[in-house]
Design an enzyme around this catalytic site. Structure first.
Site, PDB file in Angstrom:
ATOM      1  N   ARG A 181      -4.746  13.429  20.771  1.00  0.00           N
ATOM      2  CA  ARG A 181      -6.071  13.142  20.222  1.00  0.00           C
ATOM      3  C   ARG A 181      -6.639  14.355  19.478  1.00  0.00           C
ATOM      4  O   ARG A 181      -7.278  14.226  18.434  1.00  0.00           O
ATOM      5  CB  ARG A 181      -7.005  12.714  21.369  1.00  0.00           C
TER       6      ARG A 181
ATOM      7  N   HIS B 114      -7.874  14.467  15.648  1.00  0.00           N
ATOM      8  CA  HIS B 114      -9.237  14.868  15.270  1.00  0.00           C
ATOM      9  C   HIS B 114      -9.235  16.113  14.383  1.00  0.00           C
ATOM     10  O   HIS B 114     -10.192  16.353  13.656  1.00  0.00           O
ATOM     11  CB  HIS B 114     -10.095  15.101  16.523  1.00  0.00           C
TER      12      HIS B 114
ATOM     13  N   ASN C 206     -16.594  14.798  18.808  1.00  0.00           N
ATOM     14  CA  ASN C 206     -15.589  15.659  19.440  1.00  0.00           C
ATOM     15  C   ASN C 206     -16.001  16.180  20.820  1.00  0.00           C
ATOM     16  O   ASN C 206     -15.206  16.845  21.487  1.00  0.00           O
ATOM     17  CB  ASN C 206     -15.264  16.839  18.522  1.00  0.00           C
TER      18      ASN C 206
ATOM     19  N   HIS D  41      -2.809   4.878  21.793  1.00  0.00           N
ATOM     20  CA  HIS D  41      -3.565   4.409  22.962  1.00  0.00           C
ATOM     21  C   HIS D  41      -2.663   3.884  24.077  1.00  0.00           C
ATOM     22  O   HIS D  41      -3.150   3.365  25.061  1.00  0.00           O
ATOM     23  CB  HIS D  41      -4.575   3.323  22.557  1.00  0.00           C
TER      24      HIS D  41
END
Length: 319
Positions: free
Chosen positions: A61, A65, A93, A193
């Site tokens: 992740r 990001h 974040n 996911h």
């Protein structure tokens, strides 16, 4: 003597060759300047993941990001100062977990002892992500090295550049398209996911009035999240069937109403994305191939090379 114009051409060719060689990524970028790079990375990653098993999903992740808004340049790793609110303090974040940041610091510290001022933080993040995906059973893909780290990080620069679970499927498709990723690549990257968890606040408001959830699953989620207003850290696994294994069960869960986020349900209920969900649910090898290809593309998205970036001495601060 050669005419001045010819000299200019020669000089131009020489300088552009220098620029090219400076900006060229390679698989063995550190083989001469930091021969122990792979060994040090492997030790830091294995040690961290064994002691903190949620590190893998968090690191994946974190890379996402960092890369999607403004390119893979390690700008997400920089801490805010009294004069600058950095990317990692942008609202979207704030839920990034601490473990992946800690992993990057540990790897960087070990690398600085062995080969100072050589390995960029953005390269560390790219390799750590790939190795952790592979450790959990996911596909191996090649990571080209030689990225440089950005010299700035502003929270305001990533506004509306990362997908939120509340966005419509059209908004999410457009957001990825703006960064050069098509619908199939977006659905493949959503397969991340298959590991990790989401905080209750991301989905609990949908549980009462959303028909996409399997009713028993919705009931179980309500119970699991009942205390979340008092305890905002409450969370649930994204893939309830095999939360610590990188596989295609995430896609198999969606038709059964076992998706966690509104955006997960959206993938199955939108005619543009549904065919790819069904394809990956049926064929894990196809998902692995497409995920690996999309990750390879993401990990070199808008990278900085040569003099456009630097090798940070500490990953959380510019030099």
């Amino acid at each position: 003597p050669p005419p001045p114009s010819l000299l200019l051409v020669v000089l131009f060719l020489l300088s552009s060759t220098a620029l090219l060689s400076e900006s060229r990524l390679s698989l063995d970028y550190y083989s001469k300047t930091c021969p122990s790079f792979n060994k040090i990375m492997q030790e830091a990653i294995t040690d961290k993941q064994i002691n903190n098993p949620t590190t893998a999903a968090g690191t994946l992740r974190l890379l996402f990001h960092d890369c999607l808004p403004n390119g893979c340049d390690g700008s997400i790793l920089i801490s805010s100062t009294p004069f600058n609110k950095a990317e990692r303090d942008a609202d979207i974040n704030l839920s990034l977990p601490g473990d992946p940041f800690d992993l990057i610091v540990r790897a960087k510290t070990a690398l600085e002892l062995s080969c100072p001022n050589t390995v960029s933080c953005s390269d560390i993040l790219a390799v750590a992500t790939r190795d952790l995906v592979t450790m959990l059973g996911g596909p191996y893909y090649k990571v080209f090295l030689g990225r440089k780290d950005s010299r700035s990080s502003q929270a305001s620069s990533i506004e509306e550049k990362l997908p939120k679970p509340t966005m419509s499927m059209s908004q999410i498709i457009n957001l990825f398209a703006a960064s050069g990723f098509n619908v199939q690549e977006m659905v493949a990257l959503s397969g991340a996911h298959t590991i990790g968890f989401s905080h209750c606040k991301e989905f609990s408001s949908n549980l009462g009035n959303n028909t996409h959830y399997n009713p028993r699953f919705a009931q179980a989620l309500k119970q699991a999240c009942s205390g979340y207003p008092k305890n905002p850290t409450l969370s649930v696994f994204n893939d309830i069937m095999s939360p610590n294994k990188f596989d295609n069960l995430y896609y198999q869960n969606l038709p059964k109403g076992l998706g966690l986020l509104e955006s997960d349900h959206g993938l199955y209920n939108d005619p543009r994305t549904k065919p790819f969900v069904e394809l990956y649910a049926k064929d894990q090898n196809k998902f692995f191939r497409d995920f690996a290809r999309a990750m390879q593309k993401l990990s070199v998205y808008r990278i900085k090379t040569g003099r456009r970036g630097e090798i940070r001495r500490r990953c959380d601060a510019v030099n």
